[in-house]
Motif scaffolding. Structure first.
Motif, PDB file in Angstrom:
ATOM      1  N   ASP A  40      -0.509  -1.435  -9.609  1.00 45.67           N
ATOM      2  CA  ASP A  40       0.300  -2.223 -10.082  1.00 45.67           C
ATOM      3  C   ASP A  40       1.675  -2.610  -9.279  1.00 45.67           C
ATOM      4  OD1 ASP A  40      -1.043  -3.651 -12.497  1.00 45.67           O
ATOM      5  OD2 ASP A  40      -1.603  -1.234 -12.842  1.00 45.67           O
ATOM      6  N   ASP A  85       4.261  -5.338 -14.471  1.00 45.27           N
ATOM      7  CA  ASP A  85       3.772  -4.400 -13.460  1.00 45.27           C
ATOM      8  C   ASP A  85       4.409  -2.938 -13.233  1.00 45.27           C
ATOM      9  OD1 ASP A  85       1.372  -5.533 -12.438  1.00 45.27           O
ATOM     10  OD2 ASP A  85       2.496  -6.940 -11.102  1.00 45.27           O
ATOM     11  N   ARG A 157      -4.134   3.796 -11.567  1.00 39.71           N
ATOM     12  CA  ARG A 157      -5.286   3.300 -12.009  1.00 39.71           C
ATOM     13  C   ARG A 157      -6.298   4.523 -11.763  1.00 39.71           C
ATOM     14  NH1 ARG A 157      -5.311  -2.756  -9.639  1.00 39.71           N
ATOM     15  NH2 ARG A 157      -3.423  -3.453 -10.657  1.00 39.71           N
ATOM     16  N   ASP A 221      -1.519  -2.665 -16.432  1.00 36.90           N
ATOM     17  CA  ASP A 221      -1.250  -3.754 -17.342  1.00 36.90           C
ATOM     18  C   ASP A 221      -2.482  -4.956 -17.301  1.00 36.90           C
ATOM     19  OD1 ASP A 221      -0.528  -5.230 -15.068  1.00 36.90           O
ATOM     20  OD2 ASP A 221       0.679  -6.528 -16.063  1.00 36.90           O
ATOM     21  N   SER A 223      -3.328  -8.167 -17.280  1.00 38.90           N
ATOM     22  CA  SER A 223      -3.125  -9.409 -16.944  1.00 38.90           C
ATOM     23  C   SER A 223      -4.150 -10.455 -16.788  1.00 38.90           C
ATOM     24  CB  SER A 223      -2.314  -9.465 -15.477  1.00 38.90           C
ATOM     25  OG  SER A 223      -2.806  -8.657 -14.691  1.00 38.90           O
TER      26      SER A 223
HETATM   27 MG   LIG Z   1      -0.736  -5.665 -12.888  1.00 43.35          MG
END
Ligand SMILES: [Mg+2]
Length: 334
Positions: A40, A85, A157, A221, A223
């Protein structure tokens, strides 16, 4: 096919993620890069300190329709998508620079309102606008580069493990439902739905707590839609996931329109909630400290050892989902 160079494929054929995967392989690694592309935010070491660095753009007729959002709302949103982010990596936004592309006929008063929106959203998040650039463009666009303080711990991640529980903040689907209804234009969607599209929640407090507490193993996040963004965690952590459709948190406004249909909550996008995984041993500590987050947090499933993301129905059978999420070049503008 004849001899010679292979035909050039368009970005639409490759898709947003296909193209990025190719590009990232060719990017040189710079000294001071702590976490490179594909997260992010990047984590960079500058003057002995780690900082988070991220950029995102909103483009008229791709991300929004000028009939749906006021210039001030467009400005606010363009900052908040970046802050989201930063939240996903537990950071604190500090400084941003803004690049604006504006059609020549755009009203100066509207541009001032848009700028005011950026400045106000930055201030609300503890950050400041410290520079920028203005250029003529055919379509209105706002690109913001945001620098943030990095937390002491690092969550990307990549850390999800089989057996980890999957949690999501807030509720999903409202923003996508607002867009769906605005586009159909039959009636004005509920104010709460439109607000969720106009004003991403930017879960900075929750993100900071989840990272600093050391409880979470991976975070992103949401999105592009829950399934797509969970897919990024799974691909980068080399794991799979099982999601219980019934546990996906949705608002009362969503339920009033969609009843039990969770399609938009699963793959609509623009939620800007946080999706995280944590080991089972941390679940009790998280539930003890849940008030620190400042928002609801819901367990929606578990990380598995396979590589697939599976969606389970109320009777325990696997459900099929049509669209995984949003890819900028494979789908028409939202
Ligand atoms: Mg993101």
């Amino acid at each position: 096919m004849g001899r010679g160079a292979p035909p050039t494929r368009s970005i639409a054929e490759l898709g947003e993620f296909g193209f990025l995967a190719r590009l990232l392989r060719r990017l040189p690694v710079a000294p001071g890069t702590v976490v490179g592309p594909g997260q992010d935010c990047a984590v960079v070491r500058c003057g002995g300190r780690d900082c988070l660095l991220t950029v995102d753009a909103l483009v008229e007729d791709v991300h929004f329709d000028a009939r749906w959002l006021s210039p001030r709302q467009v400005g606010r949103k363009s900052f908040l998508v970046n802050a989201s982010d930063v939240a996903a990596m537990g950071g604190q936004p500090r400084f941003c620079v803004v690049s604006l592309g504006v059609p020549a006929e755009y009203a100066a008063r509207q541009l001032s309102a848009l700028e005011d929106g950026i400045v106000a959203a930055a201030r609300d998040c503890g950050a400041a606008v410290v520079g920028g650039n203005l250029t003529r463009a055919r379509t209105l666009f706002i690109s913001i580069t945001l620098l943030a303080e990095a937390p002491r711990r690092r969550v990307t991640r990549q850390g999800a493990c089989p057996g980890d529980r999957i949690y999501v903040t807030g509720t999903l689907g409202d923003a996508a439902l607002a867009v769906h209804e605005l586009r159909r234009g039959r009636r004005r969607p509920a104010a709460q739905l439109v607000r969720r599209f106009a004003e991403p929640p930017a879960r900075l407090r929750a993100g900071r707590y989840l990272v600093e507490s050391g409880l979470v193993s991976a975070m992103i996040d949401v999105s592009d839609g829950l399934l797509q963004d969970l897919g990024h965690i799974c691909a980068q952590s080399r794991v799979g996931a099982r999601i219980d459709a019934e546990r996906i948190p949705v608002s009362a406004a969503y339920r009033r329109v969609c009843a039990t249909d969770r399609t938009l909550a699963l793959s609509g996008g623009e939620d800007y909630e946080l999706l995280c995984t944590l080991p089972e041993r941390s679940v009790r500590n998280l539930e003890r400290d849940i008030r620190q987050l400042g928002c609801p947090l819901t367990c929606i499933g578990e990380i598995t050892s396979g590589r697939r993301v599976r969606l389970m129905g109320p009777d325990g059978g696997e459900l099929r989902v049509g669209e995984a999420g949003y890819d900028h070049f494979r789908q028409p503008p939202r």
